[in-house]
Scaffold this motif. Structure first.
Motif, PDB file in Angstrom:
ATOM      1  N   ALA A 105      31.836  35.264  46.706  1.00 12.70           N
ATOM      2  CA  ALA A 105      31.299  36.066  45.654  1.00 12.70           C
ATOM      3  C   ALA A 105      32.190  37.030  45.305  1.00 12.70           C
ATOM      4  O   ALA A 105      32.440  37.543  44.307  1.00 12.70           O
ATOM      5  N   ARG A 106      33.046  37.784  46.184  1.00 10.27           N
ATOM      6  CA  ARG A 106      33.765  38.741  46.142  1.00 10.27           C
ATOM      7  C   ARG A 106      35.233  38.165  45.337  1.00 10.27           C
ATOM      8  O   ARG A 106      35.525  38.884  44.265  1.00 10.27           O
ATOM      9  N   MET A 107      35.581  36.941  45.662  1.00 14.26           N
ATOM     10  CA  MET A 107      36.484  36.386  44.969  1.00 14.26           C
ATOM     11  C   MET A 107      36.189  35.699  43.541  1.00 14.26           C
ATOM     12  O   MET A 107      37.295  36.383  42.647  1.00 14.26           O
ATOM     13  N   ALA A 113      37.474  39.192  37.018  1.00 11.97           N
ATOM     14  CA  ALA A 113      38.020  40.681  36.485  1.00 11.97           C
ATOM     15  C   ALA A 113      39.438  40.384  35.881  1.00 11.97           C
ATOM     16  O   ALA A 113      39.980  41.035  34.864  1.00 11.97           O
ATOM     17  N   ALA A 114      40.229  39.523  36.653  1.00 12.13           N
ATOM     18  CA  ALA A 114      41.682  39.247  36.545  1.00 12.13           C
ATOM     19  C   ALA A 114      41.717  38.586  34.875  1.00 12.13           C
ATOM     20  O   ALA A 114      42.585  38.821  34.282  1.00 12.13           O
ATOM     21  N   LEU A 115      40.919  37.484  34.841  1.00  8.97           N
ATOM     22  CA  LEU A 115      40.933  36.808  33.622  1.00  8.97           C
ATOM     23  C   LEU A 115      40.541  37.672  32.520  1.00  8.97           C
ATOM     24  O   LEU A 115      41.115  37.531  31.177  1.00  8.97           O
ATOM     25  N   GLU A 116      39.727  38.555  32.730  1.00  7.24           N
ATOM     26  CA  GLU A 116      39.163  39.459  31.459  1.00  7.24           C
ATOM     27  C   GLU A 116      40.470  40.269  31.007  1.00  7.24           C
ATOM     28  O   GLU A 116      40.642  40.439  30.012  1.00  7.24           O
ATOM     29  N   LYS A 117      41.247  40.647  32.046  1.00  7.42           N
ATOM     30  CA  LYS A 117      42.302  41.650  32.004  1.00  7.42           C
ATOM     31  C   LYS A 117      43.329  40.786  31.177  1.00  7.42           C
ATOM     32  O   LYS A 117      44.232  41.546  30.369  1.00  7.42           O
ATOM     33  N   ARG A 118      43.559  39.780  31.566  1.00 11.36           N
ATOM     34  CA  ARG A 118      44.719  38.777  31.078  1.00 11.36           C
ATOM     35  C   ARG A 118      44.607  38.295  29.738  1.00 11.36           C
ATOM     36  O   ARG A 118      45.538  38.142  28.941  1.00 11.36           O
ATOM     37  N   ILE A 119      43.420  37.958  29.152  1.00 15.90           N
ATOM     38  CA  ILE A 119      43.254  37.345  27.792  1.00 15.90           C
ATOM     39  C   ILE A 119      44.058  38.226  26.838  1.00 15.90           C
ATOM     40  O   ILE A 119      44.800  37.356  25.899  1.00 15.90           O
ATOM     41  N   PRO A 120      43.978  39.471  26.721  1.00 14.89           N
ATOM     42  CA  PRO A 120      44.506  39.952  25.750  1.00 14.89           C
ATOM     43  C   PRO A 120      45.979  40.096  25.753  1.00 14.89           C
ATOM     44  O   PRO A 120      46.857  39.864  24.837  1.00 14.89           O
ATOM     45  N   GLU A 143      41.039  27.439  38.027  1.00  9.47           N
ATOM     46  CA  GLU A 143      40.596  26.486  39.025  1.00  9.47           C
ATOM     47  C   GLU A 143      40.116  27.048  40.496  1.00  9.47           C
ATOM     48  O   GLU A 143      39.295  26.616  41.088  1.00  9.47           O
ATOM     49  N   LEU A 144      40.938  28.306  40.715  1.00  8.32           N
ATOM     50  CA  LEU A 144      40.295  29.019  41.839  1.00  8.32           C
ATOM     51  C   LEU A 144      38.628  29.687  41.442  1.00  8.32           C
ATOM     52  O   LEU A 144      38.290  29.532  42.501  1.00  8.32           O
ATOM     53  N   ARG A 145      38.597  29.989  40.270  1.00  6.84           N
ATOM     54  CA  ARG A 145      37.182  30.645  40.178  1.00  6.84           C
ATOM     55  C   ARG A 145      36.309  29.291  40.207  1.00  6.84           C
ATOM     56  O   ARG A 145      35.252  29.638  40.991  1.00  6.84           O
ATOM     57  N   MET A 146      36.533  28.038  39.804  1.00 10.89           N
ATOM     58  CA  MET A 146      35.662  26.885  39.724  1.00 10.89           C
ATOM     59  C   MET A 146      35.655  26.471  41.622  1.00 10.89           C
ATOM     60  O   MET A 146      34.495  26.276  41.899  1.00 10.89           O
ATOM     61  N   GLN A 147      36.619  26.674  42.310  1.00 15.48           N
ATOM     62  CA  GLN A 147      36.257  26.457  43.557  1.00 15.48           C
ATOM     63  C   GLN A 147      35.505  27.448  44.296  1.00 15.48           C
ATOM     64  O   GLN A 147      34.689  27.076  45.040  1.00 15.48           O
ATOM     65  N   TYR A 148      35.654  28.863  43.873  1.00 12.16           N
ATOM     66  CA  TYR A 148      34.896  29.730  44.642  1.00 12.16           C
ATOM     67  C   TYR A 148      33.373  29.604  44.112  1.00 12.16           C
ATOM     68  O   TYR A 148      32.633  29.864  44.782  1.00 12.16           O
ATOM     69  N   GLN A 149      33.138  29.566  42.842  1.00  7.70           N
ATOM     70  CA  GLN A 149      31.891  29.247  42.387  1.00  7.70           C
ATOM     71  C   GLN A 149      30.967  27.836  43.203  1.00  7.70           C
ATOM     72  O   GLN A 149      29.981  28.263  43.204  1.00  7.70           O
ATOM     73  N   ARG A 150      31.823  26.868  43.334  1.00  7.94           N
ATOM     74  CA  ARG A 150      31.118  25.825  43.975  1.00  7.94           C
ATOM     75  C   ARG A 150      31.000  26.239  45.416  1.00  7.94           C
ATOM     76  O   ARG A 150      29.683  25.851  45.700  1.00  7.94           O
ATOM     77  N   GLU A 151      31.852  26.949  46.083  1.00 10.90           N
ATOM     78  CA  GLU A 151      31.440  27.474  47.469  1.00 10.90           C
ATOM     79  C   GLU A 151      30.269  28.495  47.470  1.00 10.90           C
ATOM     80  O   GLU A 151      29.304  28.438  48.317  1.00 10.90           O
TER      81      GLU A 151
END
Length: 170
Positions: A105-107, A113-120, A143-151
């Motif tokens: 959940a923390r990851m 948050a990292a993705l939101e900052k990176r888009i602009p 990919e990491l977000r999908m992995q952690y969301q599955r977990e």
């Protein structure tokens, strides 16, 4: 028998029969817990030795895994009766606030948050005064977000029957 888990600040009691070393013959039963701290106490004598620890006795115990030993003692004789471990959880009345989310959940939150900052910006890397900073590629973050969301999803699913209907022909 000895508990395997307790919360600091809780009362706890147990008994242990040690027929080979009875109190009637002068034996006593001592416990020593060693872990983040050291705690020692004596069991009350009887047919079975009785341990009774009050809330005040355990209130200040540091959380963590402790190894315990039960020792039968009579004068200068000492015999190890048994050993084991006990997990001491925090005293919820005095514990400091903490993030109780799982690692997954923390990851997920950090990656989002990292993705939101990176888009602009959408910069993969940059260099200033000879110092180079490389960022994790957006594809890898996804990919990491999908992995952690599955977990995280598997952690939130109740264990046991899934509620699906299984049909069988006999």
């Amino acid at each position: 028998m000895e508990p395997t888990n307790l919360h600091a600040g809780d009362s706890v009691a147990w008994s242990r029969a040690v027929l080979a070393y009875p109190a009637a013959l002068g034996w006593s039963l001592h416990y020593v817990l060693n872990g983040p701290e050291r705690h020692a106490f004596e069991a009350g004598a009887g047919v079975a030795y009785e341990v009774k620890l009050s809330a005040a006795d355990t209130a200040s115990w540091a959380p963590g895994l402790y190894r315990w030993v039960a020792l039968a003692i009579n004068g200068d004789q000492r015999v190890t009766v048994d050993t084991g471990t006990i997990q001491v959880d925090p005293n919820w009345e005095t514990a400091s606030p903490e993030d109780v989310r799982t690692h997954a959940a923390r990851m997920v939150a950090l990656i989002e948050a990292a993705l939101e900052k990176r888009i602009p910006k959408d910069q993969q890397s940059y260099e200033i005064d000879g110092m180079r900073l490389d960022r994790i590629p957006i594809e890898r973050l996804r990919e990491l977000r999908m992995q952690y969301q599955r977990e995280l999803g598997s952690q939130r699913r109740p264990s046991g029957p899934t509620g699906r209907t299984i049909k069988a022909r006999l």
